[in-house]
Design a protein around this motif. Structure first.
Motif, short mmCIF file in Angstrom:
data_model
loop_
_atom_site.label_atom_id
_atom_site.label_comp_id
_atom_site.label_asym_id
_atom_site.label_seq_id
_atom_site.Cartn_x
_atom_site.Cartn_y
_atom_site.Cartn_z
N THR A 56 12.86 -12.79 35.86
CA THR A 56 11.79 -11.86 36.67
C THR A 56 12.26 -11.57 38.39
O THR A 56 11.41 -10.93 39.07
N LYS A 57 13.52 -11.64 38.60
CA LYS A 57 13.97 -11.40 39.70
C LYS A 57 15.35 -10.70 39.51
O LYS A 57 16.37 -10.93 39.09
N GLY A 58 15.31 -9.27 40.21
CA GLY A 58 16.40 -8.57 40.16
C GLY A 58 16.73 -8.18 41.70
O GLY A 58 15.83 -8.59 42.67
N GLY A 59 17.48 -7.19 41.80
CA GLY A 59 17.86 -6.64 43.27
C GLY A 59 18.91 -7.76 43.88
O GLY A 59 19.20 -8.78 43.29
N ASN A 60 19.24 -7.34 44.94
CA ASN A 60 20.25 -8.35 45.75
C ASN A 60 19.99 -8.86 47.07
O ASN A 60 20.76 -9.13 47.73
N ARG A 88 11.35 -6.17 41.27
CA ARG A 88 10.09 -6.22 41.79
C ARG A 88 9.24 -7.33 41.30
O ARG A 88 9.95 -8.12 40.50
N ILE A 89 8.26 -7.41 41.69
CA ILE A 89 7.30 -8.93 41.29
C ILE A 89 6.67 -8.68 40.04
O ILE A 89 6.10 -7.35 40.00
N ASP A 93 -0.31 -7.59 34.67
CA ASP A 93 -1.04 -6.10 34.36
C ASP A 93 0.38 -5.38 34.51
O ASP A 93 0.21 -3.89 34.49
N ASN A 94 1.58 -5.69 34.81
CA ASN A 94 2.67 -4.76 35.03
C ASN A 94 3.93 -5.05 34.09
O ASN A 94 5.09 -4.30 34.44
#
Length: 194
Positions: A56-60, A88-89, A93-94
């Protein structure tokens, strides 16, 4: 006092310090990922081969990623980091199909690494969240953990650790929030929260 023969911790052999255990860092307080990555730094210092799967953690834009990417080659070759999430977190609900796909891809890589005994330490960052959100099957997670190689250390982080995981773990730390500056409106800070 419990009889050592019937104590649930009887699986731990105190005379076998090379044994790999299952550690869980859970709770609503800050510091679960930080604790696990501190273990990674310590293990790297001992020459261990490490896999970190960040569910659940992307991006750098994570300070720890910058650190690990800039390690000396002798250390950098010992750690593999897999990001299994969008930038994103994720909340209940998402959750999207992309979240499910990326978490499953990361989980499949982690399962393969565990089965093939490829690492001495595997950190499953936010695995408890992935299980809690139904992105990883709890029964499958428990089965994989129960059948891990004897010398492999596996660390799970994230809130809402399931009882079934806590029951098979050898070390469980619940991080409880006593006070946090976020409650006063301070936002996440580079170098501290990310």
């Amino acid at each position: 006092m419990d009889n050592p023969e019937t104590n649930s911790n009887q699986l731990i052999n105190p005379e076998f310090s090379e044994h790999g255990y299952i550690q869980v860092y859970t709770g609503n307080g800050k510091g679960k990922t930080t604790a696990s990555l501190g273990l990674a730094v310590r293990a790297l210092g001992r020459g261990w081969k490490i896999l970190v799967v960040m569910f659940t953690k992307g991006g750098n834009d994570y300070g720890e990623l910058h650190t690990f990417m800039n390690l000396a080659p002798v250390l950098k070759d010992k750690i593999t980091i897999i990001q299994a999430g969008l930038d994103r977190i994720v909340y209940s609900d998402n959750v999207s199909d992309d979240d499910k796909k990326l978490v499953q891809e990361g989980w499949n890589k982690a399962k393969s690494a565990i089965k093939n005994n490829e690492y001495q330490m595997i950190i499953l960052d936010e695995a408890n969240i992935a299980v809690d959100l139904g992105l990883i099957d709890l029964k499958e997670m428990v089965d994989v953990l129960k059948n891990k190689p004897e010398n492999m250390e596996i660390v799970l982080t994230g809130r809402n650790a399931k009882k079934e995981i806590i029951d098979i773990a050898h070390l469980v730390s619940e991080i409880y929030p006593v006070k946090h500056y976020w409650d006063k409106g301070i936002s996440a800070r580079k170098g501290i929260e990310f």
